[in-house]
Design an enzyme around this catalytic site. Sequence first.
Site: not given
Length: 243
Positions: A79-80, A168, A186
């Site tokens: 997760v971000t 990316g 993360c």
Amino acid sequence: PYSVGLAQMESAAAVVKATPSLAGCLLLLEHLPVISVGRRLRPKGGGDDSLPPDVVLSPEEIAKQFDAEIHVSPRGGKVTCHMPGQVVAYPIVNLRALPGKSSATLGVREYVHALEDAVSQSCASFDAPFDRVKPGREPGREGAWVEGTQRKIASVGVRVSAGIATHGVALNVSNDLRLFDAVVPCGLEGVTMTSMWNENGGSGPTFDDVASKLACAIADNIGAQPVWLDAAAELDASMLENV
């Protein structure tokens, strides 16, 4: 919006996939506030099963406090967060058509390392203190970090399907970092998200300058020659044939 950026990325991926002579293209974006959940996260037991444990606030609280949405993404990683002031770079590339710097083909791990190196190099081009930004390299610590700390400045997450890489890099430049309080970034406990401006006492390079440096560094590290296109132009194979 995040959904619009993903749609643009998927359109570009379709063009790259349908054009064997095409190495790829790079989208540079700035998302509205959003929490992106990667495919590596397991659902949370009980309650809303669509939310993983690394999202620590409810969708209602996230919307109320941060005016942010939650989206599940097919990329790798956990997760971000994305928000204005953060440079998001989506290279859409045919890994089978790119030589990289030293090999006949660009493998997935080498490609992730190339993106990490691009972040480190683009930050270092602005001199101290940004020359302390280093690639993560270790599994689970993909991205870029301030050397010798638990401060993470950029996230890297990719998806590769039929040799075409999408998603990316997200590099924090001048963004408000508070949205990261709603997640375990993360999936790493004890990690603090930082930004270029945060590391420099509240000031630093502009979004556009960082985006330009990052784009050139990505192209250099994957063995591509950048050709700049108008962001408003329609994306098709004839525009991308020399990218």
